[in-house]
Design a protein around this motif. Structure first.
Motif, PDB file in Angstrom:
ATOM      1  N   HIS A 104       0.828  -1.199   0.000  1.00 32.88           N
ATOM      2  CA  HIS A 104       0.000   0.000   0.000  1.00 32.88           C
ATOM      3  C   HIS A 104       0.866   1.253   0.000  1.00 32.88           C
ATOM      4  N   ARG A 105       0.566   2.126  -0.970  1.00 33.40           N
ATOM      5  CA  ARG A 105       1.308   3.383  -1.048  1.00 33.40           C
ATOM      6  C   ARG A 105       0.792   4.359   0.017  1.00 33.40           C
ATOM      7  N   ILE A 106       1.700   5.121   0.595  1.00 29.39           N
ATOM      8  CA  ILE A 106       1.355   5.959   1.751  1.00 29.39           C
ATOM      9  C   ILE A 106       1.132   7.429   1.377  1.00 29.39           C
ATOM     10  N   TRP A 107       0.023   7.985   1.889  1.00 32.07           N
ATOM     11  CA  TRP A 107      -0.176   9.440   1.956  1.00 32.07           C
ATOM     12  C   TRP A 107       0.060   9.830   3.405  1.00 32.07           C
ATOM     13  N   LYS A 108       0.841  10.858   3.635  1.00 35.90           N
ATOM     14  CA  LYS A 108       1.203  11.163   5.025  1.00 35.90           C
ATOM     15  C   LYS A 108       0.631  12.516   5.456  1.00 35.90           C
ATOM     16  N   TYR A 109      -0.017  12.531   6.630  1.00 36.30           N
ATOM     17  CA  TYR A 109      -0.539  13.787   7.178  1.00 36.30           C
ATOM     18  C   TYR A 109      -0.171  13.917   8.649  1.00 36.30           C
ATOM     19  N   GLY A 110      -0.449  15.082   9.229  1.00 39.17           N
ATOM     20  CA  GLY A 110       0.003  15.387  10.593  1.00 39.17           C
ATOM     21  C   GLY A 110      -1.006  15.042  11.686  1.00 39.17           C
ATOM     22  N   ASP A 111      -0.938  15.768  12.787  1.00 38.16           N
ATOM     23  CA  ASP A 111      -1.821  15.557  13.939  1.00 38.16           C
ATOM     24  C   ASP A 111      -3.154  16.290  13.741  1.00 38.16           C
ATOM     25  N   ASP A 112      -4.172  15.830  14.475  1.00 38.09           N
ATOM     26  CA  ASP A 112      -5.433  16.577  14.592  1.00 38.09           C
ATOM     27  C   ASP A 112      -6.108  16.901  13.270  1.00 38.09           C
ATOM     28  N   VAL A 113      -6.024  15.997  12.311  1.00 40.01           N
ATOM     29  CA  VAL A 113      -6.748  16.219  11.057  1.00 40.01           C
ATOM     30  C   VAL A 113      -8.235  15.987  11.348  1.00 40.01           C
ATOM     31  N   VAL A 151      -2.927   3.940   1.368  1.00 39.15           N
ATOM     32  CA  VAL A 151      -3.277   4.142   2.781  1.00 39.15           C
ATOM     33  C   VAL A 151      -2.852   5.543   3.208  1.00 39.15           C
ATOM     34  N   ILE A 152      -3.522   6.029   4.246  1.00 40.91           N
ATOM     35  CA  ILE A 152      -3.099   7.278   4.878  1.00 40.91           C
ATOM     36  C   ILE A 152      -2.375   6.916   6.173  1.00 40.91           C
ATOM     37  N   VAL A 153      -1.247   7.561   6.413  1.00 38.53           N
ATOM     38  CA  VAL A 153      -0.593   7.452   7.716  1.00 38.53           C
ATOM     39  C   VAL A 153      -0.585   8.855   8.319  1.00 38.53           C
ATOM     40  N   ALA A 154      -1.111   8.981   9.517  1.00 38.73           N
ATOM     41  CA  ALA A 154      -1.256  10.317  10.105  1.00 38.73           C
ATOM     42  C   ALA A 154      -0.916  10.295  11.592  1.00 38.73           C
ATOM     43  N   GLY A 155      -0.877  11.466  12.162  1.00 34.67           N
ATOM     44  CA  GLY A 155      -0.488  11.603  13.563  1.00 34.67           C
ATOM     45  C   GLY A 155      -1.629  11.367  14.532  1.00 34.67           C
ATOM     46  N   ARG A 156      -1.637  12.146  15.594  1.00 33.50           N
ATOM     47  CA  ARG A 156      -2.595  11.939  16.668  1.00 33.50           C
ATOM     48  C   ARG A 156      -3.989  12.452  16.311  1.00 33.50           C
ATOM     49  N   ASN A 157      -5.001  11.797  16.862  1.00 33.91           N
ATOM     50  CA  ASN A 157      -6.364  12.334  16.871  1.00 33.91           C
ATOM     51  C   ASN A 157      -6.950  12.511  15.473  1.00 33.91           C
ATOM     52  N   TRP A 158      -6.690  11.566  14.581  1.00 32.84           N
ATOM     53  CA  TRP A 158      -7.268  11.621  13.240  1.00 32.84           C
ATOM     54  C   TRP A 158      -8.797  11.601  13.324  1.00 32.84           C
ATOM     55  N   GLY A 159      -9.437  12.513  12.628  1.00 32.90           N
ATOM     56  CA  GLY A 159     -10.895  12.477  12.527  1.00 32.90           C
ATOM     57  C   GLY A 159     -11.626  13.102  13.698  1.00 32.90           C
ATOM     58  N   ASN A 160     -10.978  14.000  14.438  1.00 34.06           N
ATOM     59  CA  ASN A 160     -11.739  14.620  15.527  1.00 34.06           C
ATOM     60  C   ASN A 160     -12.757  15.605  14.951  1.00 34.06           C
ATOM     61  N   GLY A 161     -13.763  15.914  15.745  1.00 30.42           N
ATOM     62  CA  GLY A 161     -14.781  16.839  15.276  1.00 30.42           C
ATOM     63  C   GLY A 161     -16.119  16.160  15.060  1.00 30.42           C
ATOM     64  N   SER A 162     -16.723  16.470  13.946  1.00 28.69           N
ATOM     65  CA  SER A 162     -18.106  16.065  13.678  1.00 28.69           C
ATOM     66  C   SER A 162     -18.259  14.558  13.559  1.00 28.69           C
ATOM     67  N   SER A 163     -19.494  14.081  13.737  1.00 25.57           N
ATOM     68  CA  SER A 163     -19.742  12.642  13.614  1.00 25.57           C
ATOM     69  C   SER A 163     -20.036  12.253  12.175  1.00 25.57           C
ATOM     70  N   ARG A 164     -19.900  13.205  11.229  1.00 25.33           N
ATOM     71  CA  ARG A 164     -20.323  12.906   9.854  1.00 25.33           C
ATOM     72  C   ARG A 164     -19.578  11.700   9.296  1.00 25.33           C
ATOM     73  N   GLU A 165     -20.370  10.753   8.779  1.00 25.32           N
ATOM     74  CA  GLU A 165     -19.815   9.504   8.306  1.00 25.32           C
ATOM     75  C   GLU A 165     -19.136   9.662   6.950  1.00 25.32           C
ATOM     76  N   GLN A 166     -19.499  10.744   6.239  1.00 24.33           N
ATOM     77  CA  GLN A 166     -18.861  10.962   4.938  1.00 24.33           C
ATOM     78  C   GLN A 166     -17.356  11.113   5.083  1.00 24.33           C
ATOM     79  N   GLU A 210       3.856   3.784  16.541  1.00 23.38           N
ATOM     80  CA  GLU A 210       5.268   3.499  16.280  1.00 23.38           C
ATOM     81  C   GLU A 210       5.647   3.712  14.822  1.00 23.38           C
ATOM     82  N   ILE A 211       4.727   3.391  13.909  1.00 25.97           N
ATOM     83  CA  ILE A 211       5.103   3.439  12.493  1.00 25.97           C
ATOM     84  C   ILE A 211       5.044   4.873  11.946  1.00 25.97           C
ATOM     85  N   VAL A 212       4.273   5.721  12.633  1.00 33.49           N
ATOM     86  CA  VAL A 212       3.979   7.041  12.067  1.00 33.49           C
ATOM     87  C   VAL A 212       5.244   7.879  11.886  1.00 33.49           C
ATOM     88  N   SER A 213       6.156   7.810  12.839  1.00 31.82           N
ATOM     89  CA  SER A 213       7.330   8.686  12.760  1.00 31.82           C
ATOM     90  C   SER A 213       8.373   8.167  11.772  1.00 31.82           C
TER      91      SER A 213
END
Ligand code: SF4
Lengths: 164, 458
Positions: free
Chosen positions: A6-15, A57-72, A110-113
């Protein structure tokens, strides 16, 4: 590349869910797969929807997906062909929504960094392990009830199958 | 599960009609937090341990404008009928009145679903925001459990209920089966002591907490508040705390019902459900649960309310917190007072107090959280004070909170808001900036044209 690579897209914390799938579309774009995929990560990375390939795949930092409950915010990624989101940690409702819509959500700080965008990793569900550059990274296996839902590709197909 | 489940189903039915429960629930198998007890009972068990996955039957299932989208998922299920229509509670609140034909069609589809499935607890455009309306209608109260298709469903904990947000597919599954899996959360206890200083509100307390513990400080966890500091917090201001624990990642938040809670419930239900107010109150009293003194908490925090200063959440995350005194002179284009977090009578009163006899320089949009709030604010003369100062008053509902309509921002604009989220794009435009503060600060900032505490207004 094998089906398991799986090819990786990388993002940060709190997305948060507002940048994964903008709130302004939540009542107008609900189920159309192509339309959902087109808005994926619109306010975070306009390159994503244009260039994502099935199995990425996406690899990201802490708290991915915080906020709204929207399933989209889950289904837009699933319809874009994303195989999994791997993150240091997930917001609670996002994590539930992922399982209930059959998108793999793997907490593995562990893998994120160590990985970078464009790298390739493998996912071994049976052994709850991610493999990158010959190194193995374990992640917590799911409870059986929950795994059943994920394996059925979400709670709706799970209930459909169970009802038969 | 046997007998306990039978009792629990009787209890559940009472969302619509009253069922007296005469079996004591006093016998739990171990020392537990309030959250653990509430979940144990909702799953028909006498114990619940953190980490355990339980299947619970919630008393109330909340949805709003998203009901039509959930109905589309529901229709993919073979079940066809809603298992317990009396447990559903549906409000139209997110895009009200509908700003375009798409939203109008969405509302139409919601009304069709409500008719077809005989949903009695349905609240039309203009009644208000789901979280506020369900409290006012006495649908949720001490000891009850609610799952909602909305992330601020943590709200109802201020009444001593267990309540958590879930996704749309899960709500569809709940409609069909009446039950859902939940992981029992670890509980964080936050003890409050003393009293807030003048000019400091529960919004400052809440933002302060989120700044201290971070936006994932309570991820997957329950947050239970206790301590003598609660005595000085009004009902309106307690709801701010539990509502915004969603911004700390909490699964649910909880406050023990006390004299303040019971008095509020009695007053409000006299107005909204005079016919069965007494029975409903007695029912809540029977069902109220409290934590054991020897319950196990994952974390313990102590906050002296007297030490809290006015604070502000800066763009673009709620835990990006500064003391208001350090924020500098930030010009404001729009002030927004409203939402399920701070759109209640107390909030509008605070704004009116600041604005009386003054004129605003920045635009100010005030959207009461419910028709009842609007009515009371109007009777008290607050609305007149706001309008005289130059404010715009909108239809009760969510307003521009989630960027759909009615006051969204233009690129580069700055909003100081009494809402709960300041994420990029939250109010519609990614290049706008949102600051979160208490309602008096919002009002004062509109007078000054830049962010300021009312005490510093000339
Ligand atoms: S007021 Fe805002 S946060 Fe509250 S329910 Fe409405 S959109 Fe959600």
């Amino acid at each position: 590349m094998s089906a398991n690579s799986h090819r990786i897209w990388k993002y940060g914390d709190d997305v948060n869910t507002d940048v994964i799938f903008p709130g302004k579309y939540t009542y107008t774009v609900s189920h159309d797969p192509a339309e959902l995929a087109r808005h994926a990560l619109e306010d975070l990375d306009p390159q994503f929807a244009a260039n994502v390939r099935p199995g990425d795949v996406i690899v990201a930092g802490r708290n991915w997906g915080n906020g709204s409950s929207r399933e989209q915010a889950v289904t837009c990624l699933a319809h874009a062909g994303l195989r999994a989101v791997i993150a240091s940690s997930f917001a609670r409702i996002y994590y539930r929504n992922a399982i209930n819509n059959g998108l793999l959500a793997i907490p593995c700080p562990e893998i994120v960094s160590v990985v970078s965008a464009g790298d390739v990793l493998e996912i071994d569900m049976e052994n709850a392990t991610l493999i990158w550059d010959g190194r193995e990274f374990g992640f917590p296996p799911l409870p059986a009830q929950v795994r059943d839902i994920l394996d059925a590709n979400g709670i709706i197909p799970y209930l459909q199958a169970k009802h038969l | 599960m046997g007998s306990v489940l039978a009792i629990s189903q009787d209890r559940l039915k009472s969302t619509g009609t009253e069922t007296k429960r005469d079996t004591a629930y006093g016998s739990f198998a171990m020392a537990m937090t309030a959250t653990e007890k509430l979940l144990a009972r909702a799953s028909g068990s006498s114990a619940a341990k953190p980490g355990e996955v339980l299947v619970i039957e919630p008393d109330v299932i909340l949805s709003h404008d998203n009901t039509a989208a959930i109905a589309q998922l529901f229709e993919q299920l073979p079940h066809r009928r809603v298992k317990y229509p009396e447990r559903l509670a549906i409000t139209l609140d997110h895009a009200v009145p509908p700003p375009n034909p798409g939203h109008a069609r969405n509302h139409q589809a919601v009304r069709r679903f409500v008719r077809e499935h005989g949903i009695g607890n349905f609240y039309e455009v203009g009644r208000g925001i789901c979280h506020q309306v369900l409290c006012e209608e006495g649908l949720v109260g001490p000891g009850l459990t609610l799952l909602g298709a909305d992330s601020h469903s943590t709200h109802f904990g201020w009444l001593g209920a267990f309540s958590a947000g879930i996704g749309r597919s899960e709500v569809a599954a709940l409609w069909a089966t009446g039950e859902l899996w939940l992981r029992v959360p670890e509980t964080i206890r936050i003890r409050l002591s003393g009293e807030l200083k003048t000019g400091v509100t529960s919004k400052d307390l809440t933002i302060h907490l989120i700044g201290q513990l971070s936006s994932e400080g309570a991820s997957y966890k329950a947050v239970e508040f206790d301590g003598g500091g609660l005595n000085s917090l009004t009902p309106d201001s307690r709801a701010v705390l539990t509502n915004m624990m969603a911004e700390m990642g909490a699964k649910n938040a909880w406050i023990a019902p006390d004299g303040v809670t019971w008095a509020w419930l009695e007053n409000i239900m006299r107005r909204t459900r005079a016919h069965d107010c007494r029975e409903r109150l007695a029912y809540f009293r029977d069902n109220a649960l409290y934590p054991d003194t020897d319950a196990d908490y994952a974390e313990d925090h102590h906050i002296r309310l007297g030490c809290i200063e006015p604070v502000i959440s800066c763009p673009q995350s709620v835990d990006n917190v500064l003391p208001l005194s350090e924020v500098g002179e930030i010009p404001v284009d729009l002030g927004f007072i409203g939402t399920c977090t701070n759109g209640r009578l107390e909030d509008i009163a605070a704004a009116a107090e600041v604005l009386r006899g003054r004129k605003i320089r920045a635009r100010l949009l005030v959207i009461p959280a419910s028709s009842m709030v609007l009515r009371d604010a109007s009777a008290a003369g607050y609305i007149a004070a706001l309008i005289d100062a130059g404010a715009t008053v909108g239809t009760p509902g969510c307003g521009p909170c989630m960027g759909v309509h009615m006051g969204v921002l233009a690129p580069g604009e700055v909003c100081v808001s009494s809402a709960n989220r300041n994420f990029r794009g939250r109010m519609g435009e990614p290049e706008a900036r949102i600051y979160l503060a208490n309602p008096a600060v919002v009002a004062a900032s509109c007078v000054a044209g830049h962010i300021i505490h009312p005490a510093d207004l000339l």
